[in-house]
Design an enzyme around this catalytic site. Structure first.
Site, PDB file in Angstrom:
ATOM      1  N   ASP A  62       0.808  -1.220   0.000  1.00  0.00           N
ATOM      2  CA  ASP A  62       0.000   0.000   0.000  1.00  0.00           C
ATOM      3  C   ASP A  62       0.842   1.271   0.000  1.00  0.00           C
ATOM      4  O   ASP A  62       0.291   2.378   0.014  1.00  0.00           O
ATOM      5  CB  ASP A  62      -0.957   0.000   1.196  1.00  0.00           C
ATOM      6  CG  ASP A  62      -0.224   0.096   2.527  1.00  0.00           C
ATOM      7  OD1 ASP A  62      -0.914   0.088   3.556  1.00  0.00           O
ATOM      8  OD2 ASP A  62       1.013   0.172   2.527  1.00  0.00           O
ATOM      9  N   TYR A  74      11.138   3.880   1.612  1.00  0.00           N
ATOM     10  CA  TYR A  74      11.957   2.761   2.088  1.00  0.00           C
ATOM     11  C   TYR A  74      13.387   2.797   1.585  1.00  0.00           C
ATOM     12  O   TYR A  74      14.270   2.153   2.157  1.00  0.00           O
ATOM     13  CB  TYR A  74      11.289   1.424   1.736  1.00  0.00           C
ATOM     14  CG  TYR A  74      10.173   1.096   2.698  1.00  0.00           C
ATOM     15  CD1 TYR A  74       8.863   1.404   2.387  1.00  0.00           C
ATOM     16  CD2 TYR A  74      10.454   0.551   3.941  1.00  0.00           C
ATOM     17  CE1 TYR A  74       7.848   1.158   3.279  1.00  0.00           C
ATOM     18  CE2 TYR A  74       9.445   0.297   4.853  1.00  0.00           C
ATOM     19  CZ  TYR A  74       8.145   0.601   4.514  1.00  0.00           C
ATOM     20  OH  TYR A  74       7.136   0.361   5.406  1.00  0.00           O
TER      21      TYR A  74
HETATM   22  N1  LIG Z   1       2.131  -5.058   2.088  1.00  0.00           N
HETATM   23  C1  LIG Z   1       1.918  -3.875   2.693  1.00  0.00           C
HETATM   24  O1  LIG Z   1       2.120  -2.799   2.123  1.00  0.00           O
HETATM   25  C2  LIG Z   1       1.453  -3.892   4.129  1.00  0.00           C
HETATM   26  C3  LIG Z   1       0.820  -2.793   4.743  1.00  0.00           C
HETATM   27  C4  LIG Z   1       0.477  -2.905   6.096  1.00  0.00           C
HETATM   28  C5  LIG Z   1       0.725  -4.068   6.793  1.00  0.00           C
HETATM   29  N2  LIG Z   1       1.337  -5.112   6.135  1.00  0.00           N
HETATM   30  C6  LIG Z   1       1.607  -6.397   6.751  1.00  0.00           C
HETATM   31  O2  LIG Z   1       0.373  -6.971   7.117  1.00  0.00           O
HETATM   32  C7  LIG Z   1       0.595  -7.850   8.212  1.00  0.00           C
HETATM   33  C8  LIG Z   1      -0.314  -7.466   9.343  1.00  0.00           C
HETATM   34  O3  LIG Z   1       0.225  -6.325   9.966  1.00  0.00           O
HETATM   35  P1  LIG Z   1      -0.639  -5.619  11.129  1.00  0.00           P
HETATM   36  O4  LIG Z   1       0.275  -4.736  11.890  1.00  0.00           O
HETATM   37  O5  LIG Z   1      -1.864  -5.080  10.524  1.00  0.00           O
HETATM   38  O6  LIG Z   1      -1.055  -6.899  11.969  1.00  0.00           O
HETATM   39  P2  LIG Z   1      -0.970  -7.201  13.547  1.00  0.00           P
HETATM   40  O7  LIG Z   1       0.477  -7.392  13.898  1.00  0.00           O
HETATM   41  O8  LIG Z   1      -1.800  -6.206  14.259  1.00  0.00           O
HETATM   42  O9  LIG Z   1      -1.723  -8.635  13.592  1.00  0.00           O
HETATM   43  C9  LIG Z   1      -1.280  -9.661  12.755  1.00  0.00           C
HETATM   44  C10 LIG Z   1      -2.119 -10.894  13.071  1.00  0.00           C
HETATM   45  O10 LIG Z   1      -1.620 -12.003  12.306  1.00  0.00           O
HETATM   46  C11 LIG Z   1      -1.838 -13.153  13.092  1.00  0.00           C
HETATM   47  N3  LIG Z   1      -1.107 -14.292  12.576  1.00  0.00           N
HETATM   48  C12 LIG Z   1       0.194 -14.590  12.760  1.00  0.00           C
HETATM   49  N4  LIG Z   1       0.490 -15.745  12.140  1.00  0.00           N
HETATM   50  C13 LIG Z   1      -0.668 -16.179  11.549  1.00  0.00           C
HETATM   51  C14 LIG Z   1      -1.013 -17.312  10.752  1.00  0.00           C
HETATM   52  N5  LIG Z   1      -0.103 -18.259  10.453  1.00  0.00           N
HETATM   53  N6  LIG Z   1      -2.301 -17.434  10.313  1.00  0.00           N
HETATM   54  C15 LIG Z   1      -3.215 -16.494  10.639  1.00  0.00           C
HETATM   55  N7  LIG Z   1      -2.953 -15.392  11.378  1.00  0.00           N
HETATM   56  C16 LIG Z   1      -1.685 -15.256  11.825  1.00  0.00           C
HETATM   57  C17 LIG Z   1      -1.434 -12.730  14.494  1.00  0.00           C
HETATM   58  O11 LIG Z   1      -1.934 -13.618  15.462  1.00  0.00           O
HETATM   59  C18 LIG Z   1      -2.047 -11.331  14.557  1.00  0.00           C
HETATM   60  O12 LIG Z   1      -3.334 -11.364  15.118  1.00  0.00           O
HETATM   61  C19 LIG Z   1       2.076  -7.741   8.555  1.00  0.00           C
HETATM   62  O13 LIG Z   1       2.792  -8.737   7.831  1.00  0.00           O
HETATM   63  C20 LIG Z   1       2.433  -6.381   8.006  1.00  0.00           C
HETATM   64  O14 LIG Z   1       3.820  -6.237   7.721  1.00  0.00           O
HETATM   65  C21 LIG Z   1       1.695  -5.041   4.837  1.00  0.00           C
HETATM   66  O1  LIG Z   2       5.011   0.655  10.958  1.00  0.00           O
HETATM   67  P1  LIG Z   2       3.563   0.330  10.695  1.00  0.00           P
HETATM   68  O2  LIG Z   2       3.178  -1.034  11.221  1.00  0.00           O
HETATM   69  O3  LIG Z   2       2.606   1.410  11.087  1.00  0.00           O
HETATM   70  O4  LIG Z   2       3.397   0.287   9.106  1.00  0.00           O
HETATM   71  C1  LIG Z   2       4.243  -0.573   8.406  1.00  0.00           C
HETATM   72  C2  LIG Z   2       3.720  -0.600   7.007  1.00  0.00           C
HETATM   73  O5  LIG Z   2       3.994   0.685   6.411  1.00  0.00           O
HETATM   74  C3  LIG Z   2       3.651   0.801   5.022  1.00  0.00           C
HETATM   75  O6  LIG Z   2       2.235   0.828   4.895  1.00  0.00           O
HETATM   76  C4  LIG Z   2       1.692   2.033   5.453  1.00  0.00           C
HETATM   77  C5  LIG Z   2       1.539   3.164   4.486  1.00  0.00           C
HETATM   78  O7  LIG Z   2       2.672   3.291   3.711  1.00  0.00           O
HETATM   79  C6  LIG Z   2       1.285   4.404   5.324  1.00  0.00           C
HETATM   80  O8  LIG Z   2       1.194   5.530   4.501  1.00  0.00           O
HETATM   81  C7  LIG Z   2       0.033   4.243   6.117  1.00  0.00           C
HETATM   82  O9  LIG Z   2      -1.099   4.366   5.269  1.00  0.00           O
HETATM   83  O10 LIG Z   2      -0.020   2.988   6.786  1.00  0.00           O
HETATM   84  C8  LIG Z   2       0.296   1.864   5.940  1.00  0.00           C
HETATM   85  C9  LIG Z   2       0.117   0.598   6.647  1.00  0.00           C
HETATM   86  O11 LIG Z   2      -1.268   0.318   6.595  1.00  0.00           O
HETATM   87  C10 LIG Z   2       4.209  -0.324   4.185  1.00  0.00           C
HETATM   88  O12 LIG Z   2       3.658  -0.312   2.880  1.00  0.00           O
HETATM   89  C11 LIG Z   2       3.928  -1.665   4.795  1.00  0.00           C
HETATM   90  O13 LIG Z   2       4.578  -2.654   4.023  1.00  0.00           O
HETATM   91  C12 LIG Z   2       4.417  -1.703   6.221  1.00  0.00           C
HETATM   92  O14 LIG Z   2       4.106  -2.957   6.830  1.00  0.00           O
HETATM   93 MN   LIG Z   3       4.445  -2.281   1.809  1.00  0.00          MN
END
Ligand SMILES: NC(=O)c1ccc[n+]([C@@H]2O[C@H](COP(=O)([O-])OP(=O)(O)OC[C@H]3O[C@@H](n4cnc5c(N)ncnc54)[C@H](O)[C@@H]3O)[C@@H](O)[C@H]2O)c1
Ligand SMILES: O=P(O)(O)OC[C@H]1O[C@H](O[C@H]2[C@H](O)[C@@H](O)[C@@H](O)O[C@@H]2CO)[C@H](O)[C@@H](O)[C@@H]1O
Ligand SMILES: [Mn+2]
Length: 443
Positions: A175, A266
Site C-alpha cells: 500500500d 523505504y
Molecule cells: N504489504 C503492505 O504494504 C502492508 C501494509 C500494512 C501491513 N502489512 C503487513 O500486514 C501484516 C499485518 O500487519 P498488522 O500490523 O496489521 O497486523 P498485527 O500485527 O496487528 O496482527 C497480525 C495478526 O496475524 C496473526 N497471525 C500470525 N500468524 C498467523 C497465521 N499463520 N495465520 C493467521 N494469522 C496469523 C497474528 O496472530 C495477529 O493477530 C504484517 O505482515 C504487516 O507487515 C503489509
Molecule cells: O510501521 P507500521 O506497522 O505502522 O506500518 C508498516 C507498514 O507501512 C507501510 O504501509 C503504510 C503506508 O505506507 C502508510 O502511509 C500508512 O497508510 O499505513 C500503511 C500501513 O497500513 C508499508 O507499505 C507496509 O509494508 C508496512 O508494513
Molecule cells: Mn508495503
C-alpha cells in the site's frame, strides 16, 4: 447506487490485525461495488482476534446485516470454501518484530520491519506460514484468489513464485505507493482518484518516474521541485507517529543527492543507514510505537462495542489506504475491471535489462487474470546496479529458506546494502537463528 454485482465470500487471514476493523469499514463502504455473502475472520490467536470481535460483529450487524459472519481459529474452516483470502498475517507477531527491529542495532545495523537484516528474518518467518496457507487453500480449491499483504512482500512474493510457479491466483500487494500518491495529491491539491503514476523497482525499493492525471495534466516536475524545497509530509501527518514523519522528511534528503526520480520512503534505509541507526532507540522501536498508538487506539474503540447492541456513539473505523486498496483490488479482479494500480509482477521483460524472474513493482492493471504490468523499458546503470544487488539478496534469502542453507543466508545478508560486512552479517544471522527456532532452520 444498486449495482447488482455477483456476491462473494472472503476470508480475512490475520483477523487479529489492528488494521482489520478499518478494513471492515472499507468493506461496508464498498458493499455495492464488492458485495459479500460471507466474511470469515481467521487468526491463530483467538485472544487477539477477540479484542476486536465484538466491534467487528456489531458494525457488520448494524451496517451489513445481509452478510454471514464467522470467527474461527480453524484453518480448514477458514480456507475450505472462500472466493478471496485477504491475507495479512504478522508471523511471530509483535514479539518477533521487536527482535527484527532491535537486534541489528547491537551491531550498528538498521533495525526495520521489512528492510535490512530485520526484513531477512521476517521474510524467513513469513515464508513458512505463507507456504502452509497456500497449501491448505489449494487443498480445497485452485480458484480461490489469495490477495496478500503479509510482509516482507518482496521476499514473500518471490518465495511464493518459486514455491508455487504455476499458481496464477496469488497476488501480493503493497500500500506504500498508493499511500504516497495520496500524499502527492494533497501537496498538488488535485483529486487522488484522477492521479496516475509510472513507477519501477522492487517492493520497498523503487522510484516514481512520472505523475499525471486522467485529463493529461503532468505534475511530475512540479512535485519533484516541491520535494526539493519543502519537507515531505504524509497526507495524514496529524495522525502519524514521529518515526513516520521522520521517514517522510528523509525523502527530501535523498533528493538532495539524486533528484531524477522520486523514491519510495523505504530507499532511505539503504542510503542513510548510519544516520538512521544513530537516531534509533534500541529499547523502543516502531513496533513499540505502533503498539502504543495505532493498536492502542483501535483496541480502545473496539472495546466500546463489548456488550452493546447498537453503534450509537461508536465511530465506524475505515482506512483510506490499507483496506481501501485491498477491496479495490478484489473488485477489479472480481468484475474484470482492469483498473490501474502499482502492482507486483514477474518482470519477464517489463524492464528488459533486468532479471526476468524478479518480482518488480510497476504501474499496471488488475483484472480477472490478476495483475499485468505496463512495459517500462531499460533502466540506467545506477538503478540497475542497486536493483540487481537487492534482487540477489532477495533471491538468496528465498533459497536459504527453501534449502535451509546457512551459507546462502550469510551471502544474502552480506549482499544487503544495509549490512555489507560479513562479520556483522554472521553475528546478526546467528542472533536471529537463536530466537527463530519455531519459524526457520538453517543447516
Ligand atoms: N504489504 C503492505 O504494504 C502492508 C501494509 C500494512 C501491513 N502489512 C503487513 O500486514 C501484516 C499485518 O500487519 P498488522 O500490523 O496489521 O497486523 P498485527 O500485527 O496487528 O496482527 C497480525 C495478526 O496475524 C496473526 N497471525 C500470525 N500468524 C498467523 C497465521 N499463520 N495465520 C493467521 N494469522 C496469523 C497474528 O496472530 C495477529 O493477530 C504484517 O505482515 C504487516 O507487515 C503489509
Ligand atoms: O510501521 P507500521 O506497522 O505502522 O506500518 C508498516 C507498514 O507501512 C507501510 O504501509 C503504510 C503506508 O505506507 C502508510 O502511509 C500508512 O497508510 O499505513 C500503511 C500501513 O497500513 C508499508 O507499505 C507496509 O509494508 C508496512 O508494513
Ligand atoms: Mn508495503
Amino acid at each position: 447506487m444498486t449495482m447488482n454485482r455477483k456476491k462473494h465470500t472472503i476470508t480475512i487471514a490475520g483477523a487479529g490485525s489492528a488494521r482489520v476493523p478499518a478494513l471492515v469499514g472499507n468493506l461496508i463502504e464498498m458493499k455495492e461495488r464488492f458485495p459479500l455473502t460471507k466474511i470469515i475472520f481467521y487468526d491463530i490467536d483467538n485472544e487477539r482476534m477477540g479484542k476486536m470481535q465484538a466491534y467487528d460483529e456489531l458494525v457488520l450487524k448494524t451496517y451489513y446485516p445481509e452478510a454471514e459472519v464467522v470467527f474461527t481459529t480453524d484453518m480448514d474452516v477458514a480456507y475450505c470454501h472462500t472466493d478471496f483470502v485477504f491475507c495479512q498475517m504478522r508471523v511471530g507477531k509483535g514479539e518477533m518484530r521487536s527482535y527484527d527491529e532491535k537486534m541489528p542495532l547491537k551491531y550498528g545495523l538498521v533495525g526495520q520491519e521489512t528492510c535490512g537484516p530485520g526484513g531477512f528474518s521476517y521474510g524467513m518467518r513469513s515464508l513458512g506460514a505463507m507456504k502452509e496457507m497456500v497449501e491448505k487453500v489449494r487443498s480445497y480449491s485452485k480458484d480461490t484468489w489469495i490477495l496478500n499483504y503479509t510482509n516482507p512482500a518482496a521476499i514473500v512474493a518471490l518465495g511464493l513464485d518459486r514455491l508455487f510457479p504455476d499458481d496464477k491466483r496469488i497476488l501480493n500487494l503493497c500500500d506504500q505507493p498508493f499511500s504516497l500518491m495520496k500524499s502527492f495529491a494533497k501537496i498538488l491539491e488535485v483529486p487522488q482518484e484522477t492521479l496516475r503514476a509510472r513507477y519501477f523497482g522492487l517492493n520497498h525499493f523503487g522510484w516514481f518516474t512520472d505523475l499525471f492525471d486522467t485529463a493529461g495534466n503532468n505534475y511530475f516536475d512540479q512535485l519533484r521541485d516541491y520535494l526539493k524545497n519543502h519537507d515531505f509530509k504524509p497526507f495524514n501527518a496529524e495522525q502519524r507517529s514521529k518515526s513516520w514523519l521522520d521517514t517522510y522528511v528523509r525523502v527530501n534528503k535523498y533528493m538532495q543527492y539524486f533528484d531524477e526520480y522520486i523514491p519510495t520512503t523505504y530507499l532511505q534505509y539503504y542510503f542513510f543507514p548510519d544516520e538512521i541507526v544513530q537516531e534509533s532507540n534500541p529499547h523502543y522501536t516502531r513496533v513499540d510505537e505502533a503498539r502504543d498508538s495505532r493498536e492502542k487506539e483501535v483496541f480502545e474503540v473496539c472495546g466500546q462495542a463489548v456488550g452493546r447492541d447498537t453503534m450509537d456513539g461508536i465511530t465506524m473505523l475505515t482506512n483510506g489506504v490499507f483496506g481501501k486498496l485491498m477491496v479495490e483490488v478484489a473488485e477489479s479482479i472480481a468484475y474484470d475491471l482492469h483498473n490501474e494500480f502499482i502492482v507486483l509482477v514477474k518482470n519477464n521483460g517489463i524492464i528488459p535489462n533486468f532479471e526476468k524472474d524478479a518480482i518488480v513493482e510497476v504501474a499496471g492493471t488488475i483484472g480477472k487474470n490478476g495483475a499485468e504490468g505496463y512495459y517500462f523499458g531499460n533502466i540506467d546503470m545506477f538503478y540497475k546496479g542497486l536493483m540487481e544487488n537487492q534482487y540477489a539478496y532477495e533471491s538468496l534469502t528465498v533459497d536459504a529458506f527453501i534449502e535451509q542453507d546457512y551459507k546462502k543466508a550469510l551471502e544474502a545478508l552480506t549482499l544487503n546494502r544495509t549490512v555489507i560486512d560479513p562479520e556483522k552479517a554472521k553475528a546478526i544471522l546467528d542472533d536471529f537463528q537463536s530466537v527463530s527456532k519455531d519459524y526457520w532452520v538453517l543447516k
